[in-house]
Design an enzyme around this catalytic site. Structure first.
Site, mmCIF file in Angstrom:
data_model
loop_
_atom_site.group_PDB
_atom_site.id
_atom_site.type_symbol
_atom_site.label_atom_id
_atom_site.label_comp_id
_atom_site.label_asym_id
_atom_site.label_seq_id
_atom_site.Cartn_x
_atom_site.Cartn_y
_atom_site.Cartn_z
ATOM 1 C CE1 TYR A 73 -58.873 48.641 -13.448
ATOM 2 C CE2 TYR A 73 -60.217 46.792 -14.170
ATOM 3 C CZ TYR A 73 -59.041 47.492 -14.175
ATOM 4 O OH TYR A 73 -57.941 46.966 -14.413
ATOM 5 C CD GLU A 79 -55.409 49.207 -15.115
ATOM 6 O OE1 GLU A 79 -55.824 48.631 -14.080
ATOM 7 O OE2 GLU A 79 -54.375 49.708 -15.274
#
Length: 399
Positions: free
Chosen positions: A119, A207
């Protein structure tokens, strides 16, 4: 302003960020044709909505056992079946709410053999006033669970705007992901390119989830969510062309046409206020008095009668609204002008819910006189505390 995944990837690719090949599709036939342009033999068909959690989402119109909004396909027939299921149907995810979102676009990408998932996100760290890179080895669909249960697995690297992205930031990202050798160099390069994209587009958030290591040791961005600072979009006419108004809340879209800052909430007291800080205080004091605000609505510093009327219409379009609290501090915005707008709006929309108005500031007495002589059932308030108590009492009395 948010954009779709396929748009985000096309944008990031222009900055040199590595993404798999893929094509957008608006129809089933376009999805099949997109797959034919990819190497295969594995394809990924992805519903395009402005919400996360698509892989675990459910389609309202399909049986409960049907797969979610991200599906693997191993043939043209599989792609056609997935596209047929998704297009025109409503996908409900953890981020859409129960109403879900209708899928009008698809993204067909090349399949990737994944070894590991990470991530990586960029955002403005409000605590430091710097761009922060949020990094975790626990990439994938359950990053929210990671943040809640094991926050120590999430690392934040802040970047000083005076220096910009430096080599040690890249090494920090690689170290946080536990990467070494060539993969560490790739991670540093991806992080640098994403930083360039963040600055170059005036982004509010980028993101990447997941950032994947493939079985042949390549780092690829497999999913991307990008949002921009709306106040900076005047500098980016090309980005404005990416806007998909069908993904936006209709009330918020209507408010933007009148330069009103509106956000729908789940309460039952509609709020019309000038100034963001005063609007926040108004919502807080409604809650302190036992009820909940139905919206955040800042009419700004120079509202006209037309703007106030539009604000009333937007508030009343919410069926949950049982009363309205108007809280205006007149500076540039004169209280008598606001009062005239309130009266005109109340008459035009045939206001049928309690209305409490607190005015203070320039021409306040003239404004109060206009309200008092309007012939409407407008309840005046002396201050914010008085206004909150009165609107709560009025709503409860009308129930």
């Amino acid at each position: 302003m948010n954009i779709h995944e396929y748009q985000a990837k096309e944008l990031l690719a222009k900055f040199g960020v590595p993404v798999p090949a893929g094509f957008a599709a608006m129809t089933v036939d376009e999805a099949v044709a997109a797959a034919a342009r990819l190497p295969g033999p594995l394809y990924v068909v992805k519903a395009q909505i402005h919400a996360g959690g698509r892989g675990k989402g459910k389609f309202v119109e399909l049986p409960p056992e049907a797969k979610g909004g991200v599906r693997l396909a191993r043939s043209a027939d599989d792609v056609r079946a997935a596209a047929t299921d998704m297009l025109g149907n409503t996908l409900v995810t953890v981020q859409t709410g129960e109403a879900g979102k209708q899928v009008n676009r698809l993204y067909v990408t090349d399949g990737v053999d994944i070894a590991r998932e990470f991530y990586l996100a960029l955002l403005v760290n409000r605590a430091t006033g710097r761009i922060g890179m949020v990094v975790s080895t626990e990439g994938g669909m359950d990053i929210e669970t990671v943040a809640h249960d094991t926050p120590e697995k999430i690392h934040t690297i802040d970047i000083d705007p005076a220096t910009g992205f430096m080599p040690h930031h890249g090494r920090g990202v690689a170290a946080a992901l536990g990467l070494t050798g060539d993969l560490a160099k790739q991670a540093a390069n991806v992080a640098a390119k994403l930083y360039d994209a963040f600055l170059g587009t005036d982004a509010a958030q980028i993101e990447i989830n997941p950032l994947a290591v493939t079985t042949d040791n390549k780092l690829l961005v497999l999913d991307a969510k990008v949002g921009f600072d709306s106040n900076a979009l005047f500098r980016h006419k090309d980005l404005m062309e990416l806007r998909d108004e069908t993904e936006e809340d209709p009330a918020e879209l209507e408010a933007s046409k009148y330069d009103l800052a509106y956000i729908k909430l789940d309460g039952d007291i509609g709020c019309m206020v000038n100034g963001a800080g005063l609007a926040m205080a108004t919502m807080d004091i409604i809650k302190l008095n036992g009820m909940f605000p139905a919206n955040f609505l800042d009419v700004g510093g120079g509202a006209s009668k037309e703007k106030v009327t539009a604000a009333f219409k937007i508030i009343l379009a919410d069926p949950n609204v049982k009363g309205i609290l108007v809280n205006i501090f007149g500076g540039i915005m004169k209280c008598d002008i606001i009062a005239e707008g309130i009266v005109a709006a109340a008459k035009e929309v045939n206001l049928a819910v309690p209305l409490v108005v607190r005015l203070e500031g320039t021409n306040v007495q003239a404004g109060k006189d206009i309200l008092a002589n309007s012939g409407l059932a407008i309840v005046p308030a002396n201050d914010l505390g008085d206004a909150a108590k009165k609107i709560v009492a009025e709503v409860k009395a009308a129930a």
